[in-house]
Structure formats: structure tokens, C-alpha cells
Write an enzyme that holds these catalytic residues in place. Sequence first.
Site, PDB file in Angstrom:
ATOM      1  N   HIS A  72       0.860  -1.190   0.000  1.00 39.80           N
ATOM      2  CA  HIS A  72       0.000   0.000   0.000  1.00 39.80           C
ATOM      3  C   HIS A  72       0.892   1.234   0.000  1.00 39.80           C
ATOM      4  CE1 HIS A  72      -3.251   2.705   0.688  1.00 39.80           C
ATOM      5  NE2 HIS A  72      -2.698   3.162   1.789  1.00 39.80           N
ATOM      6  N   ASP A  74       1.155   5.031  -0.239  1.00 41.18           N
ATOM      7  CA  ASP A  74       0.479   6.334  -0.164  1.00 41.18           C
ATOM      8  C   ASP A  74       1.176   7.353  -1.058  1.00 41.18           C
ATOM      9  OD1 ASP A  74      -1.619   5.889   1.771  1.00 41.18           O
ATOM     10  OD2 ASP A  74      -0.015   5.594   3.235  1.00 41.18           O
ATOM     11  N   ASP A 196      -7.713   1.572   2.190  1.00 40.87           N
ATOM     12  CA  ASP A 196      -7.321   2.472   3.287  1.00 40.87           C
ATOM     13  C   ASP A 196      -8.228   3.680   3.495  1.00 40.87           C
ATOM     14  OD1 ASP A 196      -5.752   3.191   5.455  1.00 40.87           O
ATOM     15  OD2 ASP A 196      -4.322   4.325   4.274  1.00 40.87           O
ATOM     16  N   HIS A 446      -5.936   9.710  -0.574  1.00 40.86           N
ATOM     17  CA  HIS A 446      -6.666   9.722   0.695  1.00 40.86           C
ATOM     18  C   HIS A 446      -5.907  10.345   1.867  1.00 40.86           C
ATOM     19  CE1 HIS A 446      -4.758   5.692   0.342  1.00 40.86           C
ATOM     20  NE2 HIS A 446      -4.492   5.861   1.618  1.00 40.86           N
TER      21      HIS A 446
HETATM   22 ZN   LIG Z   1      -3.072   4.958   2.766  1.00 40.89          ZN
END
Ligand SMILES: [Zn+2]
Length: 1010
Positions: A72, A74, A196, A446
Site C-alpha cells: 500500500h 500512499d 485504506d 486519501h
Molecule cells: Zn493509505
Amino acid sequence: MGTPPLASDVCAGGGSAVWFSMNFCTLGSPVLLISFLFWLSLATPGAWAAGYETCPPVKPGMLNVHLLPHTHDDVGWLKTVDQYYYGILNDVQHASVQYILDSVIASLLENPTRRFIYVEMAFFSRWWKEQTNATQDVVRRLVHQGRLEFVNGGWVMNDEAATYYGAIVDQMTLGLRFLQDTFGSSGRPRVAWHIDPFGHSREQASLFAQMGFDGFFLGRIDYQDKVAREEKLKMEEVWRGSASLKPPTADLFTGVLPNNYNPPRNLCWDVLCADHPLVEDPKSPEFNAKTLVSYFLQLAYSQQQYYRTKHTVMTMGSDFQYENANMWFKNMDKLIRLVNKQQAEGSQVHVLYSTPSCYLWELNKANLTWSVKEDDFFPYADGPHMFWTGYFSSRPALKRYERLSYNFLQVCKQLEALAGPAATTGPYGSGDSAPLNEAMAVLQHHDAVSGTARQNVANDYARQLAAGWGPCEVLVSNALAMLSHEKQNFSFCRELNISICPVSQKSEHFQVTIYNPLGRKVQQMIRLPVNDGIFFVKDPNGKTVPSNVVMRPNSYSKRYQWDLLFPAFVPALGFSMYSVAKVTAATSQAYRLRARSKKSRSHVLFIENEYIRATFDSGTGLLMKIENMEQSLSLPVSQGFFWYNASTGDGKSSQASGAYIFRPNHLKPMPVSRWAQVHLVKTALVQEVHQNFSAWCSQVVRLYPGQRHLELEWMVGPIPVKDGWGKEVISRFDTPLKTQGEFYTDSNGREILKRRRNHRPTWRLNQTEPVAGNYYPVNTRIYISDGHTQLTVVTDRSQGGSSLQDGSLELMVHRRLLLDDGRGVQEPLMELGTGSTVLGRHLVLLSSVSDAAARHRLLAEKEILAPQVVLSQGGSSPYYYWAAPRTQFSALRQDLPPQVHLLTLARWGPKMLLLRLEHQFTATEDSGRKLSSPVTLNLQNLFQAFTITELQETTLAANQRLSEASRLKWMTDSGLISYPAPSKLDPTSVTLRPMEIRTFVARVKWQESS
Ligand SMILES: [Zn+2]
């Protein structure tokens, strides 16, 4: 024009269903080649090797455990996008995306059964460009074989609470376009993956369904909801994303993952984890294989009991994992071998490397009937007193900058489409919409627009937006010069929000070009900072238009500052040019229009125009009543600013309010002030009440002639926190409306959801936070009604909002906090620099319920796509020596009907445009004016800036031809769903049904200017 025929003169691509009749062979630019390959890849569904048929075999009858290796990544959070990509500042967070991808590819090659998924194209596209041809070939093969699978495939994994749907569609289109151009159909994701984001909107499901996704997996849902779902075996359902679109258009199979997105306990084999590797040598004192295998078998069964099929998933990865992919894969190789070996001993568990789409494929084959979900997943709480409703409002200045940039990006893209190649290469240099398009896509992440990144990262997001504006300004200048036939010294006043615009403040003469990105004409009051004086304003025909110079709010104590006001008329998808000349520097007229202090007057204070009157309490200076004269409605409305004292933790929970979480100390907020010092401004062009509540909170309540809404322009900040109290500031409207605990908020700016206080539609809520637990995201509007009268507030950015008492409605406008809320950002939301003072607007509509949608839909549309003002000073020179200047222009032959929103008009390739048209009303909301009925357009007659020569309809993200798109079918308990065959596209008769978006790629010919 017409439905494109099959081509007979295509020189590449063999006999596949290429639909162009144009001669491509003679045109050889690389961009053209890409766009050609793009079409080719869309047109050959049979070539899609990485479909479900590449999925690994499962063992029917056994419990199949699908391991999902994933990372994941970001797109900015504790570090900036670039720091994450390159692996800079690993002391802040150990994370290096470039090495993750290097390492994963190498590991996939070692064992053909290994699989991996990748999500964020902002990172992947960057990595891809750095690879050698040989590596690219290897990766293409892995993708083709389904061993490397793209899921989601957007530029980022977008936030769902603070995002506007248009920006979501744009960011998904950008990412999916990259995949389509790079890998063809085998790179097209079939599964959406939002593991997420902190709560999930219904509109997101609707958009994903319309993009052609087969399924959607999420990580975070409310902890009480999750327990209820586990008990009722509803972890997997069909989510009906729209109340207007006919099923299954917006239906999306949706699964809640068992462990958010993390690996099961004890099974994290990353360099970032401390779990023991699997040791299978029985002679080693560290031998643990037997224990781990039996633990795994137990885990598989305990997890599977909450799901309906003989399949279950384990998310093997987490934030920025797989930098040393070998660690993960080496241990999973062993685990798979050892667990499956148990089958010889009678074990009924089969474990395999898999992907979300292969898991989904098995669920689909199970042929079950699934329940249907019609609400959303807001608000999200991960425990008692832990509501993630603060980020709905965190970093309001960044949220506004993002929304303003959406507005400018659409203007930029439209002008790029309208002016054609002249927009990108012109007298002002090379114009380009791509940098702003990419920056806006990054902002949808996000942790970006959500306001949950660290301060330095938030600053970097703003930097990316600012860097994107420059090339768009060049593009807009090139396009305006070409379309107006006049090269002017264009200037963009980026700092109008703080009333700085050198051209209007310093020039004696200047031109104001106003571009209208809407599909229908607008009237707009133009407001520009000037030094005092008297000005003459002339419209595009040289006629004088009324203008006023009025004192700017908040400038009483300092030197008076002035704004020039004049009403402008701008045609649909076009521009008008106004000229302004300063006649005299005298202040006499201006002085007369100065604000008058009304603090001690006893008479009733009001402002009004032909439609609305707003009355203020002369004692307190607060708004007291709103009247809609057109509909003879009158509603007592008191409005003021309050603040919640942010919790720092208490006996019930140590949870503090922070960037993510909203937790007030008390149920009742404190008033910023019980009264306001007021000033009144009344001129022919504006009526304003200036309210000053405190040194850090003020507001202007404003009415322009012809306006059916009341405008509240508030300024809040810097919020004082020297008293040691974090503060969360709200604007609250109190009315006597009997609202029975109900209120309404929009979903990403599109459909509206009904909210009920202390209630969730599909599970029993044990409410632990009566304020924060009733907050919902408001992207564009919130309203309350008693069934007859409706009070709607349209916002200029995303905010959190609620109705905590009947008749009351509140929006959180700003927050400043002294503690971190323990969700990883490890920094209090202080916003010491830019962003500490916030200017914003609430547009208030009072109307009958039957008329409300017609008002708020059109108002919000105009707020999102506001006219763009471009100034110029000094002389101009002709663009074409033969053409006279054009001071007014519309790219449309006629205005679009009020139902139709032009969602996208953008360049898609050489001679190709992307066009999205949307019906912006729901099926039931406009009983007053029948705007909820379908509308039919003739696209052939719509535009006059170009001619459409060919037209192809695609799915929402434009990565698949609509006629060839087919999604997995799911049986639901809501009854039979019909799957009508797509009808033949007739460009002269394109019908839009309520809430329908139709996406087209058009081949066009631009008009020669003459
Ligand atoms: Zn995230």
C-alpha cells in the site's frame, strides 16, 4: 458523422474491429501512434489474455485461501510523493517505492506461481519510464500472464469523503489511460481496491460500476458495522450505488476484507515486520513450521466462518512493504507448500497465490444470491469515541485550493479542446494541461485532499498544484488569443482571495476576459480590487454597464480598500470581454458607498433584492430571518459561529481530536461571540452586512441583484490556541423547522443521502459520540426540510456537517488542534503558516421542497465551474491579420438544457476529444419543474468550435468501448435484473436519463477562424 463504419483503409492492426475511416497511415507523430494503439487495444477484446482465465486453479470442495501479496503506497503522507518514490528521509518513514517495484519484479520471475498486485499509477508510471526496454518487455509478459495484476489503477487510491466526483473521474481516467496505453486490455483492472480510505461513499461505488469494474474491496468500515456483518454473513454484498440509475448500471459487488489490509497476526514477513520467518528444519532450535501451519489452518477456518463461500482472502502486505520482496515470497512459498502438504493427511485447506480479481472470479462462480446495500459507509469509527469525521474539514485552505484547481483545470481542458492545437503552441509559449491534471490527480489521494498528511507534505501538495497552474495559464492565454483573434498581455490574478491583483489595482485601463465553462449562459457579478476612483466599464459591444466601487470588508480600521463591481454576461462555453477605464482618481463617489456602521442603530437591519430579504437583529447583529419573496416563504434563521473544545482524552477514552478524528469535549459548542459589530453597505449593485464577531472571525452576508441565494462569506483564523484548547469552529444555522432528526448530505457532489441522527440504516448503532458520530461529509451541499420548506447550504469546498438539533444545520469551517490523534501522522493539526486564516463561502437557499433541487443543482454547478476571470493591460495585436477582434464567443450553437451538465470536454489525442455529458438531476427530486425527466441532445448540432466527424461511446473512464464492455453478473435478493443489449449510438439523438453520465471519444475537425 454517424456511427463509425468499419475501416477498410487501415494500414495497421490487421482485421480487428478498428472503426476509423480516417487515413491514419500518413500521420506519423508519436502521440498519434499512442492514440492509435489506444484505440486498437480498445477494439480487440479477444486479445485480452490477462482475463479471469489466467487465474490459478483452486480445489473445489476445499477451503481455498487466496493469499494476496500487495503493497500500500500512499501518494504522500508523512513524506512527499517524491520522497516516497526515491526513498528519501527513511528516518521519518522507511519507504521507497522504486525499490519495491524493482524487488517485486525480480521475485515474480523466480517462481511462476507467485502473484502481485499494484495500485497507484502515480508511482508505477514513474517507475515504468525509468526501465530499460528489456525490463519493460519482462513486465509486459508478467502482466499478460496475470502474475502482475493492476487493481484499481487510478493515479491514486482516492479519498471518498472530501473528493468531488468530477475529480475522481479525472484521476481514474488518467491512471487507467496510462495502463491502457502501456499494456492494452491485459492491463485493465477488473477490481477496485480502496483498502485504506476512511469511510466509503455510495457515489464511489456508482462511479466504479460505471467504469466497468466487476468488484470492489474495502478495508475500513465501522467496527460495529463489521461485527454485525460478520454475524449476518454480509461481509460481501452487492452495493447499489445509485437510486436513479437502473440496476445493474451502478451495482457493484463489494467485499469487506477480513483484516483491513494487513497480514494476519504472526504472518508478516516484511523487512518492516518482526514476525519469525518460517523455519522447517526440525533440528533447528527455531523450528516453527508445525506450529505455524496449524495456526494457519485454524486462522483460515475462523476467518471463513464470516464469509459465504469456500474461499477466503488474506492480505499479505501493508504500507510500503515488499522493498525486499524475497522475504515475503520465500516464506509464502514455504507456507503454501507445507499447508497444502497437509492435504495428504486429510486437511481440507488449499492455499494459493492469488489476486483480488481471481478471488472475485471464484465468488462469482459460486452462483449465490447476494443481499443489496443502498446506503454508504459513513461515518467510519474504529472504536468507541473514535469517529474519523475530523478530516471532513481538516486543512480547509488546501481543500479550497483543490476545488479551485478543479475549476481552473476544467477551464484549461475545455479551452484546449476548443482551440485545438493552437492552445498548446501559441504566442505565449507551450501550453499544457497535463501538469495540473496530474497534480489534481495526486490531490485526490486519501491523505491529500483529506488534510491528513503532515504539514510539509500538505505544502508540497499545494506546490504541485501551483506548478500545474503555470502551463495551464499559458494554454488559456494561447486559446483565448486564438478564439478572440487578439493577442493581449494576459494576466491571471491568482491571489484574488486576498484581494491582490496588480493589473486592476495599478492600471488606468484594462480588459477583463471572463470565460464561462458551463453549457449555459451566466450572469456574474465581477469583483476586482482597485485603488479608489471612478471607473467606466464597457461590455463586449462597447455599451457602458453599471459599476460601483465599494469598500472592502475588514478594511475599516486600516486604510480603506476598494473593490470594483460590475455585472457581466457570459455566453455558454465561451467568453465576454469587458473593458475598464479609470475616469478619475477622485474618491467622492466611492466615499459615498462606504460602509456605514450600524452598531448602535435601533431599527431593523435588512438587505434585499427582488427575490430575497435577509433581516438582522439590530441588537446582536446576527441574521434573524430569511424571506423568499418569490414563493412567499419566510423562515426565522439565526446564524452564528461556535467552537467545539477539542478533546485531549478523558475518563471514557484517551482518544484526542486530531487530523482524522473529531472528538469534542462537550456536546454544546461555545459561541465565538454572542453579537457582531456590523456595517451595512447598500449600493445599486450589492447589499452587504459586514459582521465582525472577533479578532479572528468575521463574515459578510451579501446579496447581488437577481441572485436567488444569500451569500455568506466568512473569514476564520488564525484560531487562537494560546489558552491550551484546541478549537473546531462551526457555522450554525438554527431554524424552527420540524426536521424529525433528519437531514441530507450529498455524496461526492452528486446524489443525495438522507441522514438520521444517531441512526444507521442497516445496523443498530450504539452511539458513543453524539456530536462527532453524527457528522457526515458535505462535498457541495447539506439541507434540512420539514416537507414543505427547505433550507439548503451550498459549500465552496468539502466540509463536515450535521444537524444535531431539529431545525439546526452546521458546517465545520476550520479546526486547530494541539494533539495528535494517534493514527500515524504524529503531528498536531496546527497550520501555523498559510492555511491558518481561511476565507470561504456558504450559499444559502430558502425554497419550497418542490423547487429546491432546481435551485441547488444549478447553483452548485455554477459554484464548481465558476467563470474564470483573466485580465490584460496595454495594447493588443491581431492574432490573424485578416480577422477583426472577437469580444464575445460561444463554442455552443445553443445552450444546454438545465438538466445537462458538461462534465468533461478535453483533448484526448490529435484530433480527438473526450466528452462527458451528464444528467444532473435524480429521478425523483424535481417535482416542481420536471427537470427529473430524460433529455435528448443532438451532438451533431451542439458545438460550433469544431465538427464531430466520428463518435465512440465508452465506459466512464474511457478505457473501454461501451459496446464491448461486459461486467460479471451477480444475482441479488432484490429481484431479477434485466441486461438490455446496448443500443446503437445515434449522435443526433443522445438521451440522458436522470443521473446518467455518458462518455464519448470524438474525432473532430476544428473550424478555421475567419
Ligand atoms: Zn493509505
